[in-house]
Design a protein around this motif. Structure first.
Motif, PDB file in Angstrom:
ATOM      1  N   ARG A  44    -114.733  28.021   0.009  1.00 14.82           N
ATOM      2  CA  ARG A  44    -113.559  27.161   0.139  1.00 14.82           C
ATOM      3  C   ARG A  44    -113.042  26.806  -1.243  1.00 14.82           C
ATOM      4  NH1 ARG A  44    -114.047  22.261   4.353  1.00 14.82           N
ATOM      5  NH2 ARG A  44    -114.782  24.065   5.540  1.00 14.82           N
ATOM      6  N   GLU A  45    -111.745  26.946  -1.443  1.00 18.23           N
ATOM      7  CA  GLU A  45    -111.158  26.659  -2.749  1.00 18.23           C
ATOM      8  C   GLU A  45    -110.032  25.649  -2.634  1.00 18.23           C
ATOM      9  OE1 GLU A  45    -108.827  29.613  -4.776  1.00 18.23           O
ATOM     10  OE2 GLU A  45    -108.147  30.556  -2.900  1.00 18.23           O
ATOM     11  N   LEU A  46    -109.959  24.792  -3.627  1.00 16.15           N
ATOM     12  CA  LEU A  46    -108.863  23.843  -3.728  1.00 16.15           C
ATOM     13  C   LEU A  46    -107.637  24.566  -4.267  1.00 16.15           C
ATOM     14  CD1 LEU A  46    -107.757  20.898  -3.710  1.00 16.15           C
ATOM     15  CD2 LEU A  46    -108.597  20.726  -6.072  1.00 16.15           C
ATOM     16  N   ILE A  47    -106.528  24.482  -3.562  1.00 15.65           N
ATOM     17  CA  ILE A  47    -105.327  25.167  -4.019  1.00 15.65           C
ATOM     18  C   ILE A  47    -104.236  24.216  -4.484  1.00 15.65           C
ATOM     19  CG2 ILE A  47    -105.755  27.270  -2.694  1.00 15.65           C
ATOM     20  CD1 ILE A  47    -103.685  26.240  -0.664  1.00 15.65           C
ATOM     21  N   ALA A  48    -104.223  23.006  -3.988  1.00 15.38           N
ATOM     22  CA  ALA A  48    -103.203  22.043  -4.406  1.00 15.38           C
ATOM     23  C   ALA A  48    -103.664  20.639  -4.055  1.00 15.38           C
ATOM     24  CB  ALA A  48    -101.866  22.330  -3.725  1.00 15.38           C
ATOM     25  N   SER A  49    -103.215  19.688  -4.851  1.00 13.81           N
ATOM     26  CA  SER A  49    -103.526  18.298  -4.543  1.00 13.81           C
ATOM     27  C   SER A  49    -102.413  17.396  -5.065  1.00 13.81           C
ATOM     28  CB  SER A  49    -104.869  17.883  -5.139  1.00 13.81           C
ATOM     29  OG  SER A  49    -104.809  17.838  -6.543  1.00 13.81           O
ATOM     30  N   ILE A  50    -102.395  16.176  -4.535  1.00 12.37           N
ATOM     31  CA  ILE A  50    -101.369  15.213  -4.932  1.00 12.37           C
ATOM     32  C   ILE A  50    -101.945  13.812  -4.805  1.00 12.37           C
ATOM     33  CG2 ILE A  50    -100.404  15.083  -2.585  1.00 12.37           C
ATOM     34  CD1 ILE A  50     -97.613  14.850  -3.924  1.00 12.37           C
ATOM     35  N   GLU A  54     -98.719   8.027  -7.081  1.00 14.95           N
ATOM     36  CA  GLU A  54     -97.874   8.510  -8.176  1.00 14.95           C
ATOM     37  C   GLU A  54     -97.227   9.856  -7.891  1.00 14.95           C
ATOM     38  OE1 GLU A  54    -101.117   5.877  -9.501  1.00 14.95           O
ATOM     39  OE2 GLU A  54    -101.131   7.855  -8.546  1.00 14.95           O
ATOM     40  N   GLY A  55     -97.811  10.595  -6.972  1.00 18.76           N
ATOM     41  CA  GLY A  55     -97.279  11.922  -6.695  1.00 18.76           C
ATOM     42  C   GLY A  55     -97.642  12.953  -7.737  1.00 18.76           C
ATOM     43  N   ASN A  56     -98.701  12.710  -8.504  1.00 22.37           N
ATOM     44  CA  ASN A  56     -99.144  13.696  -9.485  1.00 22.37           C
ATOM     45  C   ASN A  56     -99.760  14.886  -8.765  1.00 22.37           C
ATOM     46  OD1 ASN A  56     -98.410  11.978 -11.603  1.00 22.37           O
ATOM     47  ND2 ASN A  56    -100.390  10.958 -11.587  1.00 22.37           N
ATOM     48  N   THR A  57     -99.358  16.089  -9.192  1.00 24.02           N
ATOM     49  CA  THR A  57     -99.781  17.278  -8.466  1.00 24.02           C
ATOM     50  C   THR A  57    -100.641  18.205  -9.306  1.00 24.02           C
ATOM     51  OG1 THR A  57     -97.746  18.432  -9.092  1.00 24.02           O
ATOM     52  CG2 THR A  57     -97.741  17.265  -6.980  1.00 24.02           C
ATOM     53  N   TYR A  58    -101.378  19.018  -8.601  1.00 28.87           N
ATOM     54  CA  TYR A  58    -102.203  20.079  -9.190  1.00 28.87           C
ATOM     55  C   TYR A  58    -102.048  21.316  -8.312  1.00 28.87           C
ATOM     56  CZ  TYR A  58    -106.270  23.082  -9.503  1.00 28.87           C
ATOM     57  OH  TYR A  58    -107.071  24.177  -9.584  1.00 28.87           O
ATOM     58  N   TYR A  59    -102.007  22.479  -8.972  1.00 30.53           N
ATOM     59  CA  TYR A  59    -101.976  23.753  -8.254  1.00 30.53           C
ATOM     60  C   TYR A  59    -102.932  24.729  -8.921  1.00 30.53           C
ATOM     61  CZ  TYR A  59     -97.560  22.017  -6.338  1.00 30.53           C
ATOM     62  OH  TYR A  59     -96.602  21.265  -5.720  1.00 30.53           O
ATOM     63  N   THR A  60    -103.615  25.495  -8.117  1.00 34.16           N
ATOM     64  CA  THR A  60    -104.385  26.578  -8.681  1.00 34.16           C
ATOM     65  C   THR A  60    -103.431  27.704  -9.070  1.00 34.16           C
ATOM     66  OG1 THR A  60    -106.401  27.890  -8.359  1.00 34.16           O
ATOM     67  CG2 THR A  60    -104.818  27.865  -6.554  1.00 34.16           C
ATOM     68  N   ASP A  61    -103.847  28.506 -10.036  1.00 33.48           N
ATOM     69  CA  ASP A  61    -102.917  29.487 -10.595  1.00 33.48           C
ATOM     70  C   ASP A  61    -102.340  30.443  -9.549  1.00 33.48           C
ATOM     71  OD1 ASP A  61    -104.629  29.930 -13.809  1.00 33.48           O
ATOM     72  OD2 ASP A  61    -103.208  28.428 -13.101  1.00 33.48           O
ATOM     73  N   SER A  62    -103.137  30.805  -8.584  1.00 33.03           N
ATOM     74  CA  SER A  62    -102.692  31.832  -7.632  1.00 33.03           C
ATOM     75  C   SER A  62    -101.538  31.378  -6.741  1.00 33.03           C
ATOM     76  CB  SER A  62    -103.864  32.291  -6.769  1.00 33.03           C
ATOM     77  OG  SER A  62    -104.377  31.214  -6.016  1.00 33.03           O
ATOM     78  N   VAL A  63    -101.268  30.076  -6.676  1.00 30.90           N
ATOM     79  CA  VAL A  63    -100.191  29.597  -5.807  1.00 30.90           C
ATOM     80  C   VAL A  63     -99.053  28.944  -6.586  1.00 30.90           C
ATOM     81  CG1 VAL A  63    -101.867  29.244  -3.961  1.00 30.90           C
ATOM     82  CG2 VAL A  63    -101.100  27.278  -5.315  1.00 30.90           C
ATOM     83  N   LYS A  64     -99.217  28.808  -7.892  1.00 33.40           N
ATOM     84  CA  LYS A  64     -98.167  28.176  -8.696  1.00 33.40           C
ATOM     85  C   LYS A  64     -96.857  28.931  -8.559  1.00 33.40           C
ATOM     86  CE  LYS A  64    -100.928  25.963 -12.312  1.00 33.40           C
ATOM     87  NZ  LYS A  64    -101.349  26.013 -13.734  1.00 33.40           N
ATOM     88  N   GLY A  65     -95.789  28.195  -8.367  1.00 33.42           N
ATOM     89  CA  GLY A  65     -94.477  28.800  -8.216  1.00 33.42           C
ATOM     90  C   GLY A  65     -94.164  29.261  -6.809  1.00 33.42           C
ATOM     91  N   ARG A  66     -95.156  29.286  -5.946  1.00 35.88           N
ATOM     92  CA  ARG A  66     -94.926  29.702  -4.558  1.00 35.88           C
ATOM     93  C   ARG A  66     -95.174  28.569  -3.557  1.00 35.88           C
ATOM     94  NH1 ARG A  66     -98.097  33.435  -2.236  1.00 35.88           N
ATOM     95  NH2 ARG A  66     -99.951  32.898  -3.466  1.00 35.88           N
ATOM     96  N   PHE A  67     -96.142  27.731  -3.841  1.00 38.80           N
ATOM     97  CA  PHE A  67     -96.498  26.635  -2.942  1.00 38.80           C
ATOM     98  C   PHE A  67     -96.062  25.309  -3.555  1.00 38.80           C
ATOM     99  CE2 PHE A  67    -100.440  28.724  -0.735  1.00 38.80           C
ATOM    100  CZ  PHE A  67     -99.654  29.836  -0.432  1.00 38.80           C
ATOM    101  N   THR A  68     -95.693  24.373  -2.690  1.00 35.26           N
ATOM    102  CA  THR A  68     -95.326  23.026  -3.137  1.00 35.26           C
ATOM    103  C   THR A  68     -95.999  22.004  -2.251  1.00 35.26           C
ATOM    104  OG1 THR A  68     -93.163  23.812  -3.897  1.00 35.26           O
ATOM    105  CG2 THR A  68     -93.444  21.434  -3.623  1.00 35.26           C
ATOM    106  N   ILE A  69     -96.717  21.082  -2.868  1.00 36.96           N
ATOM    107  CA  ILE A  69     -97.344  19.998  -2.127  1.00 36.96           C
ATOM    108  C   ILE A  69     -96.475  18.760  -2.285  1.00 36.96           C
ATOM    109  CG2 ILE A  69     -98.830  19.262  -4.057  1.00 36.96           C
ATOM    110  CD1 ILE A  69    -101.015  18.660  -1.956  1.00 36.96           C
ATOM    111  N   SER A  70     -96.339  18.011  -1.202  1.00 40.56           N
ATOM    112  CA  SER A  70     -95.541  16.796  -1.244  1.00 40.56           C
ATOM    113  C   SER A  70     -96.107  15.816  -0.224  1.00 40.56           C
ATOM    114  CB  SER A  70     -94.073  17.099  -0.944  1.00 40.56           C
ATOM    115  OG  SER A  70     -93.928  17.627   0.363  1.00 40.56           O
ATOM    116  N   ARG A  71     -95.636  14.579  -0.324  1.00 39.11           N
ATOM    117  CA  ARG A  71     -96.085  13.597   0.668  1.00 39.11           C
ATOM    118  C   ARG A  71     -94.931  12.717   1.082  1.00 39.11           C
ATOM    119  NH1 ARG A  71     -94.586  11.252  -3.796  1.00 39.11           N
ATOM    120  NH2 ARG A  71     -95.619   9.326  -4.464  1.00 39.11           N
ATOM    121  N   ASP A  72     -95.017  12.225   2.303  1.00 39.72           N
ATOM    122  CA  ASP A  72     -94.057  11.284   2.859  1.00 39.72           C
ATOM    123  C   ASP A  72     -94.845  10.025   3.179  1.00 39.72           C
ATOM    124  OD1 ASP A  72     -92.440   9.732   4.543  1.00 39.72           O
ATOM    125  OD2 ASP A  72     -91.378  11.510   5.283  1.00 39.72           O
ATOM    126  N   ASN A  73     -94.709   9.031   2.321  1.00 35.32           N
ATOM    127  CA  ASN A  73     -95.509   7.821   2.481  1.00 35.32           C
ATOM    128  C   ASN A  73     -95.209   7.110   3.793  1.00 35.32           C
ATOM    129  OD1 ASN A  73     -96.534   8.439  -0.003  1.00 35.32           O
ATOM    130  ND2 ASN A  73     -95.609   6.715  -1.079  1.00 35.32           N
TER     131      ASN A  73
END
Length: 119
Positions: A44-50, A54-73
């Motif tokens: 199991r691998e972490l691919i994105a987090s937020i 604050e909405g600070n995000t992280y992406y693993t390299d393989s999904v950068k530019g293709r995946f977007t993580i967001s939240r609706d509070n």
């Protein structure tokens, strides 16, 4: 704490899907929410987090530019928009959460949702 993931399915390469994770059971203001995936025969691998506040995000390299993580509070929901999907994105996707004030390990997990990308 409950995390309910949904939105997986079968899509052709180049297509898009949006995963949702509804969180309930407590306030998540100090939490980081993550999307993991597990492909057949792999770990199991972490691919994105937020971070919820604050909405600070992280992406693993393989999904950068293709995946977007967001939240609706207001809806207590975290999304993973997945574009330009590739067959290697095929996996079971999980949402997870941890309290950033107490741990760096993800402590709450939702059930997985299957994403299959055909070539």
């Amino acid at each position: 704490v409950q995390l309910q993931a949904s939105g997986g399915g079968l899509v052709q390469a180049g297509g898009s899907l949006r995963l949702s994770c509804v969180a309930s059971g407590r306030s998540f203001s100090s939490y980081r929410m993550g999307w993991f995936r597990q492909a057949p025969g792999k770990g199991r691998e972490l691919i994105a987090s937020i971070t919820w506040s604050e909405g600070n995000t992280y992406y693993t390299d393989s999904v950068k530019g293709r995946f977007t993580i967001s939240r609706d509070n207001a809806k207590n929901t975290v999304y993973l928009q997945m574009n330009s999907l590739k067959p290697e994105d095929t996996a079971v996707y999980y949402c997870a959460a941890h309290n950033t004030l107490t741990t760096v390990r993800y402590e709450y997990w939702g059930q997985g949702t299957q994403v299959t990308v055909s070539s």
